[in-house]
Design a protein around this motif. Structure first.
Motif, short mmCIF file in Angstrom:
data_model
loop_
_atom_site.label_atom_id
_atom_site.label_comp_id
_atom_site.label_asym_id
_atom_site.label_seq_id
_atom_site.Cartn_x
_atom_site.Cartn_y
_atom_site.Cartn_z
N SER A 15 0.85 -1.68 -0.54
CA SER A 15 0.06 -0.02 0.16
C SER A 15 0.54 1.53 -0.21
O SER A 15 0.38 2.37 0.08
CB SER A 15 -0.67 0.37 1.38
OG SER A 15 -0.32 0.08 2.54
N GLY A 16 1.99 1.33 0.64
CA GLY A 16 3.09 2.33 0.32
C GLY A 16 2.84 3.04 1.93
O GLY A 16 3.38 3.49 2.16
N THR A 36 12.74 -1.95 4.57
CA THR A 36 14.36 -1.09 4.80
C THR A 36 15.28 -2.46 4.25
O THR A 36 16.92 -1.00 4.18
CB THR A 36 14.53 -1.74 6.43
OG1 THR A 36 14.38 -3.50 6.26
CG2 THR A 36 13.31 -1.19 7.29
N ALA A 37 14.75 -2.84 3.39
CA ALA A 37 15.69 -3.09 2.58
C ALA A 37 14.94 -3.52 1.10
O ALA A 37 14.14 -3.96 1.40
CB ALA A 37 16.97 -3.97 3.04
N GLY A 38 15.73 -3.67 -0.24
CA GLY A 38 14.77 -3.95 -1.46
C GLY A 38 13.57 -3.37 -1.99
O GLY A 38 13.27 -1.66 -1.84
N THR A 39 12.26 -3.51 -2.62
CA THR A 39 11.91 -2.86 -3.41
C THR A 39 10.63 -3.08 -3.09
O THR A 39 10.67 -5.25 -3.36
CB THR A 39 12.77 -2.16 -4.83
OG1 THR A 39 12.70 -3.44 -5.45
CG2 THR A 39 13.30 -0.99 -4.41
N VAL A 52 7.93 0.48 -8.81
CA VAL A 52 8.60 0.77 -7.80
C VAL A 52 7.12 1.79 -6.36
O VAL A 52 6.98 2.74 -7.36
CB VAL A 52 9.46 1.39 -7.44
CG1 VAL A 52 10.32 1.23 -6.19
CG2 VAL A 52 10.54 0.60 -8.42
N VAL A 53 6.72 0.92 -5.40
CA VAL A 53 6.63 1.57 -4.76
C VAL A 53 6.95 2.86 -4.11
O VAL A 53 7.82 2.40 -3.00
CB VAL A 53 5.47 1.20 -3.94
CG1 VAL A 53 4.57 2.07 -2.53
CG2 VAL A 53 4.39 -0.42 -4.68
N LYS A 54 6.82 4.23 -3.73
CA LYS A 54 7.43 5.27 -3.41
C LYS A 54 6.62 5.53 -2.91
O LYS A 54 5.68 7.51 -3.59
CB LYS A 54 8.16 6.15 -4.53
CG LYS A 54 9.46 5.24 -4.85
CD LYS A 54 9.68 6.70 -5.22
CE LYS A 54 10.89 5.46 -6.53
NZ LYS A 54 11.99 6.34 -7.22
#
Length: 175
Positions: free
Chosen positions: A20-21, A26-29, A36-38
């Motif tokens: 959901s974002g 903390t690592a990876g995507t 990519v969720v941002k």
């Protein structure tokens, strides 16, 4: 319709908040639809364990909240909310407040709140875990009927393997 099953603390709910974002890894995507969720993921609805209905708003106002926040004019938002209240079986309860509803009725309001925005992806974090066995079975059946009308991709977290098998096309087991 994918269900995620696993013991407490294995990361089921965290997976939903990452999709959901609401949280960042903390690592990876994390990717949704190849992106990519941002931040908050557009087109995603989230139904939490505890309902997110506002106690000072009526059933109709709670269901209409999403469209109103999205800029839908009031009359259109209310008409759409009336339709979703009907779809979840709460016609006649539009003017009631959450404290006047049973647990199952509150879950129906939360479900209408999620589906009225026509999400492409619906994340459900043990939405029926607090309900009794009979109401839980009824809500599962109603969920499938409502899902069939709009067909979002669903990621459904549960501790109950039988519930996962009954609802989902795919079951993922986390350890």
């Amino acid at each position: 319709f994918c269900a995620i099953v696993g013991p407490t603390g294995c990361g089921k709910s965290t997976s939903l908040t990452l999709i959901s974002g609401l949280e960042t890894p903390t690592a990876g995507t994390v990717e949704v639809h190849g992106q990519v969720v941002k931040g908050i993921t557009p087109g995603v609805g989230f139904m939490f364990q505890t309902d997110a209905i506002l106690p000072w708003k009526t059933v109709l106002d709670n269901v209409a909240m999403g469209p109103r926040f999205r800029g839908v004019p009031g009359k259109e938002a209310d008409a759409n909310a009336h339709e979703w209240v009907r779809r979840v079986g709460l016609s006649g309860f539009e003017d009631r407040f959450p404290h006047q509803l049973s647990g199952g009725m509150r879950k129906r309001v939360a479900l209408a709140q999620s589906l009225i925005n026509e999400p492409a992806i619906l994340l459900m974090d043990e939405p029926f875990s607090a309900l009794d066995v009979q109401t839980r079975a009824i809500m599962s059946n109603e969920l499938l009927q409502l899902w069939d009308q709009t067909r979002p991709a669903v990621v459904f977290v549960t501790h109950d393997l039988e519930e996962a098998i009954a609802l989902a096309d795919k079951v993922v087991v986390m350890t």
